[in-house]
Write a protein that holds these residues in place. Structure first.
Motif, short mmCIF file in Angstrom:
data_model
loop_
_atom_site.label_atom_id
_atom_site.label_comp_id
_atom_site.label_asym_id
_atom_site.label_seq_id
_atom_site.Cartn_x
_atom_site.Cartn_y
_atom_site.Cartn_z
N TYR A 518 -65.28 92.06 -5.49
CA TYR A 518 -65.08 93.03 -4.41
C TYR A 518 -64.59 94.37 -4.96
CZ TYR A 518 -65.94 89.89 -0.48
OH TYR A 518 -66.53 89.07 0.44
N ALA A 519 -63.69 94.31 -5.96
CA ALA A 519 -63.17 95.55 -6.55
C ALA A 519 -64.29 96.33 -7.23
CB ALA A 519 -62.06 95.23 -7.54
N LYS A 520 -65.13 95.65 -8.01
CA LYS A 520 -66.19 96.33 -8.76
C LYS A 520 -67.34 96.78 -7.88
CE LYS A 520 -65.25 94.19 -13.23
NZ LYS A 520 -65.70 93.23 -14.26
N CYS A 521 -67.52 96.10 -6.72
CA CYS A 521 -68.62 96.46 -5.82
C CYS A 521 -68.20 97.45 -4.75
CB CYS A 521 -69.21 95.20 -5.18
SG CYS A 521 -70.07 94.13 -6.35
N GLY A 522 -66.98 97.96 -4.84
CA GLY A 522 -66.56 99.05 -3.96
C GLY A 522 -65.88 98.66 -2.67
N SER A 523 -65.47 97.40 -2.51
CA SER A 523 -64.81 96.97 -1.27
C SER A 523 -63.36 96.60 -1.55
CB SER A 523 -65.55 95.78 -0.64
OG SER A 523 -64.87 95.31 0.50
N LEU A 524 -62.47 97.60 -1.44
CA LEU A 524 -61.05 97.33 -1.66
C LEU A 524 -60.49 96.45 -0.56
CD1 LEU A 524 -58.52 97.84 -3.34
CD2 LEU A 524 -58.14 99.92 -2.01
N ALA A 545 -56.15 91.40 -11.47
CA ALA A 545 -57.41 91.82 -10.85
C ALA A 545 -57.15 92.77 -9.68
CB ALA A 545 -58.19 90.61 -10.38
N LEU A 546 -56.12 92.47 -8.88
CA LEU A 546 -55.79 93.33 -7.74
C LEU A 546 -55.32 94.70 -8.21
CD1 LEU A 546 -55.35 93.66 -4.67
CD2 LEU A 546 -53.01 92.85 -5.03
N ILE A 547 -54.43 94.73 -9.21
CA ILE A 547 -53.90 96.00 -9.73
C ILE A 547 -55.03 96.84 -10.32
CG2 ILE A 547 -52.42 96.99 -11.53
CD1 ILE A 547 -50.61 94.45 -11.07
N SER A 548 -55.93 96.18 -11.05
CA SER A 548 -57.08 96.88 -11.62
C SER A 548 -57.97 97.46 -10.52
CB SER A 548 -57.87 95.92 -12.50
OG SER A 548 -59.02 96.53 -13.02
N GLY A 549 -58.20 96.67 -9.46
CA GLY A 549 -59.02 97.14 -8.35
C GLY A 549 -58.41 98.33 -7.64
N LEU A 550 -57.10 98.28 -7.43
CA LEU A 550 -56.41 99.41 -6.78
C LEU A 550 -56.53 100.67 -7.62
CD1 LEU A 550 -53.25 97.49 -5.53
CD2 LEU A 550 -54.94 98.62 -4.06
N GLY A 551 -56.42 100.50 -8.95
CA GLY A 551 -56.57 101.66 -9.83
C GLY A 551 -57.97 102.24 -9.78
N LEU A 552 -58.98 101.38 -9.78
CA LEU A 552 -60.37 101.83 -9.72
C LEU A 552 -60.66 102.59 -8.43
CD1 LEU A 552 -62.34 98.75 -11.09
CD2 LEU A 552 -62.22 101.01 -12.13
N HIS A 553 -59.98 102.22 -7.35
CA HIS A 553 -60.24 102.83 -6.03
C HIS A 553 -59.29 103.98 -5.73
CE1 HIS A 553 -63.31 100.07 -4.34
NE2 HIS A 553 -62.84 99.27 -5.27
N VAL A 581 -52.41 98.31 -15.22
CA VAL A 581 -51.52 99.27 -14.56
C VAL A 581 -51.56 100.62 -15.28
CG1 VAL A 581 -49.35 98.74 -15.80
CG2 VAL A 581 -49.28 99.46 -13.40
N LEU A 582 -51.74 100.62 -16.62
CA LEU A 582 -51.89 101.89 -17.34
C LEU A 582 -53.18 102.59 -16.94
CD1 LEU A 582 -50.67 100.88 -20.92
CD2 LEU A 582 -49.58 102.52 -19.38
N SER A 583 -54.23 101.79 -16.73
CA SER A 583 -55.50 102.35 -16.28
C SER A 583 -55.36 102.98 -14.89
CB SER A 583 -56.58 101.26 -16.26
OG SER A 583 -57.81 101.78 -15.83
N ALA A 584 -54.57 102.33 -14.01
CA ALA A 584 -54.31 102.89 -12.68
C ALA A 584 -53.56 104.21 -12.79
CB ALA A 584 -53.52 101.89 -11.85
N CYS A 585 -52.58 104.26 -13.69
CA CYS A 585 -51.84 105.51 -13.91
C CYS A 585 -52.77 106.61 -14.43
CB CYS A 585 -50.71 105.29 -14.91
SG CYS A 585 -49.38 104.23 -14.30
N ARG A 586 -53.71 106.24 -15.29
CA ARG A 586 -54.67 107.21 -15.84
C ARG A 586 -55.55 107.77 -14.72
NH1 ARG A 586 -59.21 105.12 -19.96
NH2 ARG A 586 -59.59 103.84 -18.11
N HIS A 587 -56.05 106.87 -13.85
CA HIS A 587 -56.91 107.33 -12.74
C HIS A 587 -56.15 108.23 -11.78
CE1 HIS A 587 -60.40 105.04 -13.85
NE2 HIS A 587 -59.76 103.89 -13.81
N GLY A 588 -54.85 107.99 -11.61
CA GLY A 588 -54.06 108.77 -10.66
C GLY A 588 -53.27 109.91 -11.27
N GLY A 589 -53.36 110.07 -12.59
CA GLY A 589 -52.64 111.16 -13.25
C GLY A 589 -51.13 110.99 -13.22
#
Length: 661
Positions: A518-524, A545-553, A581-589
């Motif tokens: 769901y995260a990779k297919c665009g449905s948060l 998986a949830l944290i990664s999905g939230l970062g991607l979205h 979580v570092l990836s989420a921080c990167r996406h959100g600056g």
């Protein structure tokens, strides 16, 4: 005088039947009929209840019962005959006999209900249970046990709740045997937390009640609760049994330290339960899992009597790290009174030298286990190991797929898959005349790994049309394909099919793959819904998986909040969770938060950042213009930067030019 002889014959038949001597009982019955004496109901019911009585003899007795007129005049003989048909899977005959009987006792009803429930026909058994209620007969404990003991999935939760309500209304829940069956059904169908609420409401609890709860927690994501319950047993003044110790030992295998198992071992010795076969085999497994083979061997040596389960546990423990000792143990086992079974050979067919493997293969053939599916599959996997000659391997693998068992073909196809020979795996499985569910799962996996996604989906349609149901492995393959082709619509359809077919048996791995899809297919929203519905099935991978999905979205703050919630609930993050979580921080600056996370890895959890972590942090700093900080991070790395990291840094320098901050 004639009546006394007849009564003697009938009594003799009943005595032999009660002692499970079917041949002798039938011989006496034959002599009785030859003498012109008439059997009574006291002869038929015990004889038909014999587990060793074959179906053909039972059918002959059915004719004799009809001829004697007992079926319509006596419910006891009919009930025993009904049980015989049920034991042999002849439910149509059992139900036909049930409907034919003019007089039915509550035992007749209970036997029929249990027969359908035991075979998985829950709706039919509930229908019969409701009919029993309508007769006005008084319900017994067995009326409830006939259904409750065989409810094993969340699909049956409504039935459990209805029976629970009726048990409370009729005060049958005051019988411990019914309460324990309810407890087990709730644990299986509704979850261990629902069962715990019912457990806490019980006024009286015995060792079975405690064991049921401990077993539920031992299989859940919170096995430490099983240990807590074990120490709470003394409050109820309930003494643990061998099953209690074995259950808690199995729960202790999930802990980070071996000291808990040692403590339970000491309790077992104190209560003189360490010689119990179940306890001993659990202890051997436990110490073997902790690589403490000397302790496992000591437990084994101290057993006054050893059975094949204990031998297998010890052989399995040595099989991973010390194959030569496995062979010595097998020789000792052969000299003892215990004969090796298929599990003895399957567990040790790993990491053997070519000469040892061929010797063991010869022994397997001599003992008649070469046609066993588990053993033959293990042999195929062993012969495919490095160092085994291709000639020896081909003697096991290269058999005609028509003549070869399905299990052996499955094992060979799995070997092809692991070696990257996906096309060979597909060709082998497609030639099978009677593929099973595992065959289809391996085929789906081979197609997916070979990027043949359309072929995989066509194979799944063929699997459905051939009458095979999906299981967790099928679900993982299908959901993974949806992720790879980025098809949310197809993913939702597969999810619906999973819920419809295996929702009660859906394991954590399937839920985690759904989260990722769901995260990779665009449905948060879909990702969050699956996560919330997991309940106590969540593990560290689920949170990651949830944290990664939230970062991607683009929800970095929510990702950080979930990371902290994960920590507060007792889950210790690993390097993959920190990367998410570092990836989420990167996406959100989120520069400050990202730097704190990098520092927390080392200071709070003792995890040394890897190249991917540094790339993530440097990318975060460069995107936000903090080139000086990025340079300091690179210079402070304990290893040389790779090309990806330098490319990331140079891209930042090109973007911000001389604006070094």
């Amino acid at each position: 005088m004639f009546d006394r002889i007849s009564a003697s014959y009938n009594s003799l038949v009943a005595v032999y039947a009660h002692r499970n001597h079917a041949r002798e009982a039938l011989a006496v019955l034959s002599r009785m009929l030859a003498a012109g004496l008439r059997p009574t109901r006291f002869a038929f019911a015990p004889l038909l209840s014999l587990p060793s009585l074959d179906l053909d003899r039972g059918i002959q007795l059915h004719s004799l019962i009809l001829k004697s007129g007992f079926l319509h005049a006596d419910p006891f003989s009919g009930t025993a005959l009904l049980g015989l048909y049920a034991r042999n899977g002849r439910l149509d005959d059992a139900f036909g006999l049930f409907e034919e009987m003019p007089t039915k006792t509550v035992v007749t009803w209970n036997s029929t209900i249990a027969a359908f429930s035991r075979r998985g026909f829950v709706e039919e058994s509930m229908f019969l249970f409701r009919r029993l209620l309508g007769t006005g007969m008084g319900l017994t404990e067995c009326s409830f046990l006939g259904i409750l003991c065989f409810l094993r999935s969340s699909d049956s939760l409504r039935c459990v709740e209805q029976i629970h309500g009726l048990a409370v209304k009729t005060a049958m829940d005051s019988f411990l045997v019914v309460a324990n069956a309810l407890l087990n059904a709730l644990s299986t169908c509704s979850g261990v937390l629902a069962a715990e609420r019912f457990f806490n409401s019980l006024q009286t609890r015995d060792v079975v009640s405690w064991n049921t709860m401990m077993t539920g927690f031992a299989k859940s994501s919170i096995p430490e609760r099983a240990l807590e319950l074990f120490f709470a047993m003394h409050v109820d003044e309930v003494s643990p049994s061998g099953a209690t110790i074995a259950t808690v030992i199995n729960a202790c295998t999930c802990f980070d330290s071996a000291e808990y198992g040692e403590l339970i071992h000491a309790k077992a010795i104190k209560r003189n339960l360490d010689n119990d076969m179940f306890v001993a085999s659990s202890l051997i497994d436990y110490y073997a899992n902790w690589k403490r083979l000397q302790d496992a061997h000591k437990v084994f040596d101290e057993l006054p009597v050893k059975n094949v389960v204990c031998w297998n546990a010890l052989i399995s423990g040595y099989s991973k790290d010390d194959p030569p000792t496995c062979l010595l143990l097998l020789k000792s086992m052969l000299r003892s009174e215990n004969r090796p079974n298929e599990l003895s050979f399957s567990s040790m067919l790993t990491r053997l030298s070519p000469a040892e493997l061929q010797q063991l293969h010869s022994l397997i053939i001599r003992m008649g286990h070469d046609n066993n599916e588990y053993v033959s599959s293990a042999l195929i996997a062993s012969y495919d190991s490095p160092g085994i000659s291709s000639d020896a391997s081909s003697s096991v693998k290269d058999a005609d797929p028509v003549a070869t068992s399905t299990a052996r073909s499955n094992a060979t196809a799995s070997v092809h898959n692991r070696a990257g020979r996906y096309q060979e795996a597909q060709e082998l499985l497609l030639r099978l005349q009677t593929p099973d569910t595992m065959s289809w799962n391996i085929l789906l996996n081979a197609c997916a790994r070979n990027r043949g996604y359309s072929e995989a989906l066509l194979s799944f349609k063929r699997m459905q049309s051939s009458g095979h149901s999906i299981d967790n492995y099928t679900a993982v393959s299908l959901v993974s394909i949806c992720s790879r082709i980025n098809s949310l619509e197809l993913g939702r359809s597969v999810h619906g099919l999973i819920v419809k077919t295996i929702s009660g048996c859906m394991d954590t791995f399937v839920c985690n793959v759904l989260l990722d899809m769901y995260a990779k297919c665009g449905s948060l929203d879909g990702c969050l819904k699956v996560f919330d519905e997991m309940g106590d099935k969540k593990n560290l991978v689920s949170w990651t998986a949830l944290i990664s999905g939230l970062g991607l979205h683009g929800c970095p703050h929510e990702a950080l909040a979930r990371f902290k919630q994960m920590e507060s609930e007792g889950f210790e993050p690993d390097s993959v969770a920190f990367l998410a979580v570092l990836s989420a921080c990167r996406h959100g600056g989120l520069v400050e938060e990202g730097m704190l996370m990098l520092e927390s890895m080392k200071s709070d959890y003792g995890i040394e950042p890897e190249m991917d972590h540094y790339v993530c942090v440097v990318d975060l700093l460069c995107k936000c213009g903090h080139l000086k900080k990025a340079e300091l991070v690179i210079s402070g790395m304990p290893f040389q930067p790779n090309a990806v990291l330098w490319r990331t840094f140079l891209r930042g320098c090109k973007t911000f030019g001389g604006l070094l901050t």
